[in-house]
Design a protein around this motif. Structure first.
Motif, PDB file in Angstrom:
ATOM      1  N   SER A   1      -9.417  -6.073  -2.784  1.00 21.62           N
ATOM      2  CA  SER A   1      -8.868  -7.364  -3.183  1.00 21.62           C
ATOM      3  C   SER A   1      -7.341  -7.352  -3.115  1.00 21.62           C
ATOM      4  CB  SER A   1      -9.336  -7.727  -4.595  1.00 21.62           C
ATOM      5  OG  SER A   1      -8.969  -6.719  -5.520  1.00 21.62           O
ATOM      6  N   SER A   2      -6.731  -6.246  -3.501  1.00 17.38           N
ATOM      7  CA  SER A   2      -5.270  -6.128  -3.435  1.00 17.38           C
ATOM      8  C   SER A   2      -4.795  -6.098  -1.982  1.00 17.38           C
ATOM      9  CB  SER A   2      -4.807  -4.867  -4.156  1.00 17.38           C
ATOM     10  OG  SER A   2      -5.209  -4.879  -5.511  1.00 17.38           O
ATOM     11  N   ALA A   3      -5.536  -5.390  -1.146  1.00 19.00           N
ATOM     12  CA  ALA A   3      -5.188  -5.343   0.278  1.00 19.00           C
ATOM     13  C   ALA A   3      -5.280  -6.733   0.894  1.00 19.00           C
ATOM     14  CB  ALA A   3      -6.110  -4.366   1.007  1.00 19.00           C
ATOM     15  N   TRP A   4      -6.310  -7.477   0.496  1.00 15.69           N
ATOM     16  CA  TRP A   4      -6.491  -8.829   1.043  1.00 15.69           C
ATOM     17  C   TRP A   4      -5.333  -9.741   0.630  1.00 15.69           C
ATOM     18  CZ3 TRP A   4      -9.754 -10.518   4.652  1.00 15.69           C
ATOM     19  CH2 TRP A   4      -9.865 -11.904   4.847  1.00 15.69           C
ATOM     20  N   ALA A   5      -4.893  -9.629  -0.630  1.00 13.18           N
ATOM     21  CA  ALA A   5      -3.767 -10.444  -1.094  1.00 13.18           C
ATOM     22  C   ALA A   5      -2.504 -10.109  -0.322  1.00 13.18           C
ATOM     23  CB  ALA A   5      -3.562 -10.237  -2.590  1.00 13.18           C
ATOM     24  N   ARG A   6      -2.245  -8.825  -0.128  1.00 13.00           N
ATOM     25  CA  ARG A   6      -1.034  -8.436   0.608  1.00 13.00           C
ATOM     26  C   ARG A   6      -1.143  -8.843   2.078  1.00 13.00           C
ATOM     27  NH1 ARG A   6       3.207  -5.306  -0.751  1.00 13.00           N
ATOM     28  NH2 ARG A   6       2.205  -4.312  -2.556  1.00 13.00           N
ATOM     29  N   LEU A   7      -2.340  -8.774   2.646  1.00 15.06           N
ATOM     30  CA  LEU A   7      -2.550  -9.243   4.015  1.00 15.06           C
ATOM     31  C   LEU A   7      -2.204 -10.725   4.119  1.00 15.06           C
ATOM     32  CD1 LEU A   7      -3.929  -8.499   6.877  1.00 15.06           C
ATOM     33  CD2 LEU A   7      -5.890  -9.725   5.944  1.00 15.06           C
ATOM     34  N   THR A   8      -2.652 -11.512   3.146  1.00 13.76           N
ATOM     35  CA  THR A   8      -2.368 -12.943   3.148  1.00 13.76           C
ATOM     36  C   THR A   8      -0.878 -13.210   3.015  1.00 13.76           C
ATOM     37  OG1 THR A   8      -4.532 -13.299   2.109  1.00 13.76           O
ATOM     38  CG2 THR A   8      -2.994 -15.145   2.092  1.00 13.76           C
ATOM     39  N   LEU A   9      -0.194 -12.404   2.202  1.00 16.80           N
ATOM     40  CA  LEU A   9       1.252 -12.517   2.091  1.00 16.80           C
ATOM     41  C   LEU A   9       1.912 -12.220   3.438  1.00 16.80           C
ATOM     42  CD1 LEU A   9       3.887 -12.827   0.477  1.00 16.80           C
ATOM     43  CD2 LEU A   9       3.675 -10.407  -0.161  1.00 16.80           C
ATOM     44  N   GLY A  10       1.470 -11.166   4.094  1.00 16.50           N
ATOM     45  CA  GLY A  10       2.007 -10.840   5.405  1.00 16.50           C
ATOM     46  C   GLY A  10       1.781 -11.949   6.417  1.00 16.50           C
ATOM     47  N   GLU A  11       0.602 -12.557   6.365  1.00 15.26           N
ATOM     48  CA  GLU A  11       0.307 -13.651   7.290  1.00 15.26           C
ATOM     49  C   GLU A  11       1.178 -14.874   7.005  1.00 15.26           C
ATOM     50  OE1 GLU A  11      -4.359 -12.555   8.280  1.00 15.26           O
ATOM     51  OE2 GLU A  11      -3.887 -13.913   6.623  1.00 15.26           O
ATOM     52  N   LEU A  12       1.507 -15.087   5.734  1.00 17.63           N
ATOM     53  CA  LEU A  12       2.449 -16.159   5.385  1.00 17.63           C
ATOM     54  C   LEU A  12       3.802 -15.914   6.049  1.00 17.63           C
ATOM     55  CD1 LEU A  12       2.057 -17.050   1.585  1.00 17.63           C
ATOM     56  CD2 LEU A  12       2.206 -18.677   3.475  1.00 17.63           C
ATOM     57  N   TYR A  13       4.310 -14.701   5.894  1.00 22.68           N
ATOM     58  CA  TYR A  13       5.580 -14.365   6.541  1.00 22.68           C
ATOM     59  C   TYR A  13       5.480 -14.560   8.055  1.00 22.68           C
ATOM     60  CZ  TYR A  13       7.364 -12.167   2.234  1.00 22.68           C
ATOM     61  OH  TYR A  13       7.815 -11.931   0.967  1.00 22.68           O
ATOM     62  N   GLN A  14       4.410 -14.096   8.638  1.00 22.00           N
ATOM     63  CA  GLN A  14       4.238 -14.182  10.087  1.00 22.00           C
ATOM     64  C   GLN A  14       4.179 -15.637  10.551  1.00 22.00           C
ATOM     65  OE1 GLN A  14       0.663 -12.278  11.421  1.00 22.00           O
ATOM     66  NE2 GLN A  14       1.084 -12.593  13.586  1.00 22.00           N
ATOM     67  N   ARG A  15       3.419 -16.451   9.823  1.00 19.96           N
ATOM     68  CA  ARG A  15       3.231 -17.846  10.225  1.00 19.96           C
ATOM     69  C   ARG A  15       4.553 -18.615  10.238  1.00 19.96           C
ATOM     70  NH1 ARG A  15      -1.240 -18.246   8.081  1.00 19.96           N
ATOM     71  NH2 ARG A  15      -0.733 -18.919   5.944  1.00 19.96           N
ATOM     72  N   TYR A  16       5.445 -18.256   9.332  1.00 18.63           N
ATOM     73  CA  TYR A  16       6.706 -18.992   9.233  1.00 18.63           C
ATOM     74  C   TYR A  16       7.886 -18.213   9.802  1.00 18.63           C
ATOM     75  CZ  TYR A  16       3.910 -22.275   6.693  1.00 18.63           C
ATOM     76  OH  TYR A  16       2.922 -23.186   6.364  1.00 18.63           O
ATOM     77  N   GLY A  17       7.595 -17.280  10.725  1.00 21.16           N
ATOM     78  CA  GLY A  17       8.619 -16.719  11.579  1.00 21.16           C
ATOM     79  C   GLY A  17       9.301 -15.444  11.144  1.00 21.16           C
ATOM     80  N   ASP A  18       8.832 -14.822  10.056  1.00 20.61           N
ATOM     81  CA  ASP A  18       9.468 -13.575   9.600  1.00 20.61           C
ATOM     82  C   ASP A  18       8.554 -12.397   9.949  1.00 20.61           C
ATOM     83  OD1 ASP A  18      10.867 -11.565   8.388  1.00 20.61           O
ATOM     84  OD2 ASP A  18      11.229 -12.634   6.518  1.00 20.61           O
ATOM     85  N   GLU A  19       8.589 -12.003  11.221  1.00 19.01           N
ATOM     86  CA  GLU A  19       7.674 -10.965  11.694  1.00 19.01           C
ATOM     87  C   GLU A  19       7.961  -9.607  11.057  1.00 19.01           C
ATOM     88  OE1 GLU A  19       9.274 -13.042  13.693  1.00 19.01           O
ATOM     89  OE2 GLU A  19       7.698 -14.230  14.660  1.00 19.01           O
TER      90      GLU A  19
END
Length: 413
Positions: free
Chosen positions: A229-247
Motif C-alpha cells: 500500500s505504501s509503494a502504491w501511494a509513492r508510485l501515485t505520487l511519482g506519476e503525479l510528478y511525471q504527468r505534470y512535467g517533473d520527470e
C-alpha cells in the motif's frame, strides 16, 4: 526484510488438507470419513519468485492455510473466514496481476458469505458488503459497486473504508460533489494513507495540482515503508510528478520504492515509461520486460508493443499484440469491463480511431459525467479532424477545472 520460502512440507500439507485442486487431495467419500468438510475454496496461487520476498507473503500464506483449515475442519458454514479469504484474494490480484483468477474467487467467497449470513450478523454483513464493493470497483462495475456500498453504509455509517469505496465509485461515475462529501467524512473518521490519497485525487480532478501533491506526500508519510500500500501511494505520487512535467522528481520516487520494496513491478515499469518518453528504447525495453517477467500486467505488454513498434521490430510487435488481445479477453471473461482500455489501445497504439470510438462510446453511455471518459471522446474526434463534434466533450472534460495536460492541450494552452 523477511525472506519467504515455501518448504516442500508446507506445500504437501496445503495440498493434503486444504486445497481441493491438488492431485493428492482425498476424494469426497474419504473426506467425509476423515471428518473433512466438502468446501470448495479457490486456490492461492504461488507468487512469482521475484515477489516471494515481500514482507507480507508469509502472513498471506499462513492466513490462507488457517482460514481454509477452519472451513474444512471446523465449520463449513463459517462466514468470517470466507470474507477474509475474499480480502486475501483482492490483495493478491493487485500484487500479482492475476485478476482473472482472483476477482472471481473473491466474489465467490463474499457471495457465499452474504448468502449464509442473510443479515443475521450486521458486522459480518457490513464486512462482506464493503469487500464486495471493492471487488466490483476493481472490475469497473461502478453502478453495482455504488449500490453495494450504499447497503454497507446503511449498516455502519462510521467506517472510513466504506467511504473510500464511495469516493472511488462516485469519481468513476462523475459524481464529483458526492465524492468530495464522502472524502470529507472519510478523512474525519480516519486520516491515513487511504484517505489522504483520495483527497489527493480529488484535488487533482479539481485543478489543484500543488494540493494534490501535498496530500499524496501525506499519504506516503502515513504508510509503512516496504508494504504494498505504501509503494502504491509513492508510485501515485511519482506519476503525479511525471504527468505534470517533473520527470526527475518522478524518477526519484520510483527509485525509493525499489529500495524499500525490491522487484516492485509497477515502479520498474514506471521507470521504463520515463525512458520510453525520452526515446531511450533499449533501456525502456529492458525495464518493462523486467516488470513483465514478474507479473502478467497487460499494461506492460502494451508498453512493450509500443517499444517494438517504434523500433521497427515487426514480428515482435505482431506477436505481443496477439498476446495483449488474449489478456484483455481474459479480463473480460472474468467479469472485468475493459472498454476504456480497448479504446486507449486502439487510439494510442493502432491509431484506429473508428474502433476506439466504438469502445469509448460504450463507456460514455455508462458514465457520461466522468471527465476522463469525456476527454477520451474529445481526443478521438480531434484525431479524426472533427472539432465541432469534439467540442461538447471538451467542455464536459473541463467541468471540474481540471489541469490535466491532455485537456489543456485541447484548449491550446
Amino acid at each position: 526484510m523477511i525472506k519467504s520460502i515455501i518448504s516442500p512440507f508446507s506445500i504437501l500439507l496445503l495440498c493434503s488438507l486444504f486445497l481441493c485442486t491438488c492431485d493428492s487431495a482425498p476424494g469426497k467419500d474419504e473426506e467425509k470419513s476423515a471428518g473433512i468438510n466438502d468446501v470448495e475454496i479457490p486456490e492461492l496461487l504461488p507468487r512469482p519468485a521475484a515477489l516471494q520476498n515481500a514482507m507480507e507473503w508469509d502472513r498471506t500464506q499462513s492466513g490462507y492455510m488457517q482460514l481454509a483449515s477452519d472451513l474444512r475442519l471446523k465449520d463449513a458454514k463459517a462466514i468470517k473466514p470466507r470474507v477474509t479469504l475474499a480480502q486475501i484474494f483482492v490483495n493478491e490480484a493487485r500484487v500479482t496481476g492475476e485478476h482473472g483468477h482472483y476477482y472471481p474467487a473473491a466474489l465467490k467467497m463474499v457471495n457465499e458469505a452474504l448468502d449464509l449470513n442473510r443479515g443475521k450478523d450486521t458486522n459480518l454483513e457490513f464486512l462482506a458488503l464493503s469487500t464486495k464493493a471493492g471487488v466490483q470497483l476493481s472490475q469497473h462495475e461502478f453502478k453495482e459497486a455504488l449500490q453495494t456500498a450504499n447497503r454497507a453504509i446503511e449498516i455502519n455509517p462510521h467506517n472510513a473504508q466504506i467511504y473510500g469505496a464511495l469516493v472511488d465509485v462516485n469519481v468513476e461515475l462523475g459524481r464529483y460533489d458526492e465524492a468530495v462529501a464522502a472524502a470529507d467524512k472519510m478523512v474525519k473518521i480516519r486520516p491515513d494513507l487511504r484517505s489522504y490519497s483520495r483527497v489527493s485525487y480529488l484535488r487533482e480532478i479539481h485543478g489543484d495540482v500543488v494540493g494534490a501533491k501535498e496530500a499524496m506526500i501525506s499519504a506516503v508519510k502515513a504508510g509503512a515503508p516496504g508494504y504494498e500500500s505504501s509503494a502504491w501511494a509513492r508510485l501515485t505520487l511519482g506519476e503525479l510528478y511525471q504527468r505534470y512535467g517533473d520527470e526527475e522528481a518522478a524518477k526519484k520516487q520510483f527509485e525509493i520504492i525499489l529500495r524499500e520494496r525490491p522487484n516492485y513491478p509497477f515502479a520498474i515499469a514506471a521507470l521504463g515509461q520515463l525512458e520510453l518518453d525520452k526515446g531511450n528504447y533499449p533501456e525502456a525495453e529492458m525495464l518493462v520486460q523486467e516488470a513483465a517477467d514478474i507479473i502478467p500486467e497487460v499494461g506492460y505488454y502494451i508498453q512493450l508493443a509500443e517499444i517494438y513498434k517504434q523500433t521497427n521490430q515487426k514480428e515482435k510487435t505482431e506477436k505481443i499484440e496477439d498476446e495483449i488481445f488474449v489478456m484483455l479477453q481474459d479480463d473480460v471473461d472474468s467479469g472485468h469491463n475493459m472498454d476504456l482500455e480497448y479504446a486507449a489501445l486502439y487510439r494510442d497504439h493502432f491509431e484506429d480511431y473508428d474502433k476506439a470510438i466504438v469502445y469509448a462510446e460504450r463507456e460514455y453511455k455508462k458514465r457520461p459525467e466522468n471527465i476522463d471518459v469525456s476527454r477520451m471522446m474529445a481526443s478521438l474526434y480531434l484525431k479524426k479532424g472533427m472539432a465541432d463534434t469534439a467540442a461538447p466533450y471538451i467542455k464536459a472534460a473541463g467541468t471540474t477545472d481540471s489541469k490535466h495536460p491532455e485537456y489543456l492541450a485541447m484548449l491550446g494552452k
